[in-house]
Scaffold this motif. Structure first.
Motif, PDB file in Angstrom:
ATOM      1  N   VAL A  92       0.755  -1.259   0.041  1.00 54.20           N
ATOM      2  CA  VAL A  92      -0.161  -0.014  -0.428  1.00 54.20           C
ATOM      3  C   VAL A  92       0.574   1.185   0.108  1.00 54.20           C
ATOM      4  O   VAL A  92       1.037   2.128  -0.670  1.00 54.20           O
ATOM      5  N   GLY A  93       1.819   0.962   0.877  1.00 55.11           N
ATOM      6  CA  GLY A  93       3.173   2.163   0.840  1.00 55.11           C
ATOM      7  C   GLY A  93       3.461   2.502  -0.676  1.00 55.11           C
ATOM      8  O   GLY A  93       3.287   3.909  -1.157  1.00 55.11           O
ATOM      9  N   VAL A  94       3.488   1.689  -1.053  1.00 57.58           N
ATOM     10  CA  VAL A  94       4.968   1.460  -2.214  1.00 57.58           C
ATOM     11  C   VAL A  94       3.860   2.538  -3.539  1.00 57.58           C
ATOM     12  O   VAL A  94       3.712   2.991  -4.393  1.00 57.58           O
ATOM     13  N   SER A  95       2.253   1.786  -3.565  1.00 59.51           N
ATOM     14  CA  SER A  95       0.826   2.066  -4.171  1.00 59.51           C
ATOM     15  C   SER A  95       0.941   3.319  -3.359  1.00 59.51           C
ATOM     16  O   SER A  95       0.197   3.980  -4.764  1.00 59.51           O
ATOM     17  N   ALA A  96       1.344   4.281  -3.215  1.00 57.18           N
ATOM     18  CA  ALA A  96       0.423   5.267  -2.320  1.00 57.18           C
ATOM     19  C   ALA A  96       2.040   6.539  -3.194  1.00 57.18           C
ATOM     20  O   ALA A  96       1.585   7.065  -3.319  1.00 57.18           O
ATOM     21  N   HIS A  97       2.635   5.660  -2.692  1.00 54.56           N
ATOM     22  CA  HIS A  97       3.897   6.624  -3.429  1.00 54.56           C
ATOM     23  C   HIS A  97       3.687   6.840  -4.229  1.00 54.56           C
ATOM     24  O   HIS A  97       4.202   7.894  -5.438  1.00 54.56           O
ATOM     25  N   ALA A  98       3.633   5.701  -5.695  1.00 57.55           N
ATOM     26  CA  ALA A  98       3.033   5.509  -7.206  1.00 57.55           C
ATOM     27  C   ALA A  98       2.451   7.251  -7.466  1.00 57.55           C
ATOM     28  O   ALA A  98       2.338   7.387  -8.370  1.00 57.55           O
ATOM     29  N   ASP A  99       0.977   6.834  -6.917  1.00 59.33           N
ATOM     30  CA  ASP A  99      -0.176   8.062  -7.126  1.00 59.33           C
ATOM     31  C   ASP A  99       0.679   8.903  -7.110  1.00 59.33           C
ATOM     32  O   ASP A  99       0.160  10.035  -7.701  1.00 59.33           O
ATOM     33  N   GLN A 100       1.488   9.166  -5.737  1.00 58.74           N
ATOM     34  CA  GLN A 100       1.531  10.623  -5.615  1.00 58.74           C
ATOM     35  C   GLN A 100       3.213  10.943  -6.766  1.00 58.74           C
ATOM     36  O   GLN A 100       1.840  12.706  -7.093  1.00 58.74           O
ATOM     37  N   LYS A 101       3.670   9.975  -7.091  1.00 57.62           N
ATOM     38  CA  LYS A 101       3.686  10.943  -8.153  1.00 57.62           C
ATOM     39  C   LYS A 101       3.226  11.090  -9.507  1.00 57.62           C
ATOM     40  O   LYS A 101       3.402  11.574 -10.295  1.00 57.62           O
ATOM     41  N   ILE A 114      -6.990   1.663 -12.409  1.00 54.79           N
ATOM     42  CA  ILE A 114      -6.566   1.044 -11.336  1.00 54.79           C
ATOM     43  C   ILE A 114      -6.955   0.898  -9.651  1.00 54.79           C
ATOM     44  O   ILE A 114      -6.232   0.144  -8.721  1.00 54.79           O
ATOM     45  N   ASP A 115      -7.466   2.102  -9.718  1.00 59.40           N
ATOM     46  CA  ASP A 115      -7.598   2.475  -7.994  1.00 59.40           C
ATOM     47  C   ASP A 115      -8.834   1.109  -7.495  1.00 59.40           C
ATOM     48  O   ASP A 115      -8.729   0.705  -6.143  1.00 59.40           O
ATOM     49  N   ARG A 116      -9.446   1.043  -8.600  1.00 60.02           N
ATOM     50  CA  ARG A 116     -10.850  -0.131  -8.201  1.00 60.02           C
ATOM     51  C   ARG A 116     -10.367  -1.405  -7.814  1.00 60.02           C
ATOM     52  O   ARG A 116     -10.329  -2.285  -7.224  1.00 60.02           O
ATOM     53  N   ALA A 117      -8.837  -1.865  -8.885  1.00 57.21           N
ATOM     54  CA  ALA A 117      -8.242  -2.949  -8.406  1.00 57.21           C
ATOM     55  C   ALA A 117      -7.375  -3.215  -7.205  1.00 57.21           C
ATOM     56  O   ALA A 117      -7.632  -4.055  -6.938  1.00 57.21           O
ATOM     57  N   THR A 118      -7.314  -1.483  -7.091  1.00 62.41           N
ATOM     58  CA  THR A 118      -5.783  -2.011  -5.873  1.00 62.41           C
ATOM     59  C   THR A 118      -7.251  -2.239  -5.149  1.00 62.41           C
ATOM     60  O   THR A 118      -6.179  -2.927  -3.799  1.00 62.41           O
ATOM     61  N   ALA A 165      -2.738   0.585 -22.521  1.00 60.89           N
ATOM     62  CA  ALA A 165      -2.577   1.972 -22.175  1.00 60.89           C
ATOM     63  C   ALA A 165      -1.529   2.360 -22.113  1.00 60.89           C
ATOM     64  O   ALA A 165      -0.176   3.214 -22.707  1.00 60.89           O
ATOM     65  N   ILE A 166      -0.780   1.283 -21.039  1.00 62.04           N
ATOM     66  CA  ILE A 166       0.582   2.368 -19.932  1.00 62.04           C
ATOM     67  C   ILE A 166       1.793   2.074 -20.900  1.00 62.04           C
ATOM     68  O   ILE A 166       2.611   2.552 -21.442  1.00 62.04           O
ATOM     69  N   ASP A 167       1.208   0.756 -21.630  1.00 61.11           N
ATOM     70  CA  ASP A 167       2.262  -0.055 -22.437  1.00 61.11           C
ATOM     71  C   ASP A 167       2.811   0.602 -23.831  1.00 61.11           C
ATOM     72  O   ASP A 167       4.051   0.538 -24.075  1.00 61.11           O
ATOM     73  N   THR A 168       1.508   0.950 -24.332  1.00 59.67           N
ATOM     74  CA  THR A 168       1.706   1.800 -24.841  1.00 59.67           C
ATOM     75  C   THR A 168       2.334   3.453 -24.902  1.00 59.67           C
ATOM     76  O   THR A 168       3.163   3.459 -25.456  1.00 59.67           O
ATOM     77  N   ALA A 169       2.372   4.297 -23.984  1.00 57.08           N
ATOM     78  CA  ALA A 169       3.021   5.211 -23.931  1.00 57.08           C
ATOM     79  C   ALA A 169       4.170   5.119 -23.195  1.00 57.08           C
ATOM     80  O   ALA A 169       5.460   5.817 -23.985  1.00 57.08           O
ATOM     81  N   LEU A 170       4.684   3.608 -22.564  1.00 59.61           N
ATOM     82  CA  LEU A 170       6.155   3.803 -22.032  1.00 59.61           C
ATOM     83  C   LEU A 170       6.746   3.405 -23.497  1.00 59.61           C
ATOM     84  O   LEU A 170       8.084   3.528 -23.604  1.00 59.61           O
ATOM     85  N   SER A 171       5.731   2.648 -24.579  1.00 61.82           N
ATOM     86  CA  SER A 171       7.146   2.730 -25.893  1.00 61.82           C
ATOM     87  C   SER A 171       6.734   4.013 -26.582  1.00 61.82           C
ATOM     88  O   SER A 171       8.286   3.953 -27.093  1.00 61.82           O
ATOM     89  N   ARG A 211       4.380   1.244 -12.392  1.00 58.28           N
ATOM     90  CA  ARG A 211       4.258   0.918 -10.902  1.00 58.28           C
ATOM     91  C   ARG A 211       3.570   1.062 -10.014  1.00 58.28           C
ATOM     92  O   ARG A 211       3.406  -0.137  -9.596  1.00 58.28           O
ATOM     93  N   ARG A 212       2.630   0.643  -9.944  1.00 60.27           N
ATOM     94  CA  ARG A 212       0.823   0.525  -9.803  1.00 60.27           C
ATOM     95  C   ARG A 212       0.179  -0.002  -9.608  1.00 60.27           C
ATOM     96  O   ARG A 212       0.164  -1.383  -9.385  1.00 60.27           O
ATOM     97  N   VAL A 213       0.249  -0.580 -11.372  1.00 60.21           N
ATOM     98  CA  VAL A 213       0.175  -1.805 -11.906  1.00 60.21           C
ATOM     99  C   VAL A 213       1.117  -3.334 -11.123  1.00 60.21           C
ATOM    100  O   VAL A 213       0.781  -4.300 -11.074  1.00 60.21           O
TER     101      VAL A 213
END
Length: 435
Positions: free
Chosen positions: A192-201, A235-239, A260-266, A322-324
């Motif tokens: 949860v702490g790491v997920s919250a950190h990623a969402d803050q970013k 992502i929020d619902r899955a979390t 969508a995330i993988d496409t953006a990373l590409s 990172r959240r995923v």
């Protein structure tokens, strides 16, 4: 910041497996420095991850919107409640510290353990208010632990596993340091702490992108931003479902979010390659004309610009990824409870190398840009005009500032995860912080 200099607080040593290590501390109070040394020693001696948990008074003012709230029936809240209840029976210090029912609990994971779930996972966020400062969730960069005296809690066993984590909670082998085996508690707190950190970013990147796009009026970039930010709900619902022990189904839309995330990373990796190629093509050791530089890095000499929007889009995609990754790690750990923490860290490491390479590459581009010497525009006039001088000075200053946003130090540090517990047993987990 709350003054804890007169406080004596309990501290638990939590193991994620049944381990035995030699006694390295007595029963007396510990200073913050001694506690930090103890964490390092235990991390080095044990063959399973070990963390410490401190119980502090709950500050009067806490911005709970910065964290992730979990109900009292959630696995994390239940594990914490069990630890508190059992410890209060055998420790007067723990009983006194937890009698109010509310408190600020601070779990610190040693650097050696933190490295297991990705060195780049938790990085400090630079503060604009103070030069060299970083953002913190509840405390400043010194942390509350620097102003407290700690009393180790004795061998307080917790009840059996709750929440599908499956690992039995109890006491480590006798004849060793007092270790409470609490793998589910450590796992959930870290997740949860790491997920919250990623969402803050993610929130920080969205704010920057929105500001930039208001100046650029770039529809394609705005679409990229919208597609990425649209992943947040899934992502929020899955979390929420995973942290309450549910299973992720196709109806949540997480698969489309991951696409969508993988496409953006590409796209981010393709842009990184173009930036690196453009820098390699510049004449080594010679000044670079501003106009030539902006051909490959449009807007690099201004506060806005397409280049800076591309940087923020890459940061947004990375934060969402990172959240995923955390969701996938928790899901695998819950499905295979016999090696709960090992499964968690293994899944996290799987994709982290690629993200760290992307972030390192972007940081390298920013460092190289900030070191460039700029030349005046080519022309027939032998002297600078006032406007040329002004532009050159502004551009030089802004380009040199690019290195301020580069994360060049990916060394693992101790990671702190702060949990505010209310009287009803519900908790708010704040973004994980480097100690």
């Amino acid at each position: 910041m709350i003054d804890y200099r007169k406080a004596t607080v309990p501290v638990w040593t939590l193991a994620t497996g049944d381990v035995q290590v030699p006694a390295v501390t007595g029963d007396g109070p510990l200073t913050a420095e001694r506690l930090a040394e103890l964490r390092g020693v235990l991390a080095g001696l044990a063959n399973a991850p070990i963390a410490t948990l401190e119980a502090h008074p709950l500050p009067a003012q806490i911005d709970r919107s910065r964290g992730i709230r979990l109900d009292a029936v959630s696995p994390l809240a239940q594990h914490l409640s069990q630890l508190i209840t059992q410890s209060a029976r055998s420790s007067s210090v723990a009983a006194t510290a937890t009698a109010a029912g509310e408190g600020l609990y601070r779990m610190v994971v040693p650097a050696k353990v933190a490295a297991q779930f990705g060195q780049g996972f938790v990085c400090s966020m630079r503060s604009k208010a103070v030069a060299g400062g970083i953002h913190g969730a509840l405390v400043d960069s010194t942390g509350i632990a620097a102003q407290a005296t700690f009393v180790p809690v004795g061998r307080a066993a917790t009840a059996g596993a709750v929440g599908g984590a499956g690992a039995t909670a109890g006491v480590a082998a006798t004849g060793s340091v007092a270790l409470t085996v609490a793998a589910p508690l450590v796992l959930m707190a870290v997740a949860v702490g790491v997920s919250a950190h990623a969402d803050q970013k993610r929130q920080q990147a969205i704010e920057h992108i929105t500001e930039l796009l208001e100046q650029l009026h770039e529809e394609k970039l705005d679409d990229e931003r919208s597609n990425l930010d649209g992943c947040r709900n899934a992502i929020d619902r899955a979390t929420a479902i995973l942290l309450d022990e549910g299973e992720i189904g196709a109806s949540l839309g997480l698969d489309s979010a991951v696409h969508a995330i993988d496409t953006a990373l590409s796209k981010a990796r393709s842009r990184l390659q173009r930036w690196q190629g453009a820098l390699d093509a510049l004449p080594e050791g010679k000044p670079v004309e501003i106009g030539k530089l902006t051909e490959s890095f449009p807007g690099v000499d201004d506060h806005g610009g397409t280049f800076r929007a591309h940087l923020e889009l890459a940061a947004l995609a990375t934060a969402l990824k990172r959240r995923v990754d955390v969701l996938q790690a928790v899901e695998h750990a819950q499905k295979n409870p016999d090696n709960l923490f090992e499964n968690f860290t293994r899944v996290l490491r799987r994709d982290q190398q690629g993200l760290e390479e992307l972030e390192s590459g972007v940081a390298g581009v920013l460092m190289r840009l900030s070191a460039l010497e700029l030349a005046r525009p080519n022309g027939l006039r032998p002297v600078f005009t006032t406007s040329e001088v002004d532009r050159l000075m502004r551009a030089t200053h802004r380009i040199h500032q690019l290195s301020d946003g580069a994360m060049t130090d990916s060394r693992a540090t101790d990671v702190a995860i702060e949990i505010a517990r209310d009287k009803d047993g519900s908790v708010v987990v704040f973004p994980a912080l480097p100690v």
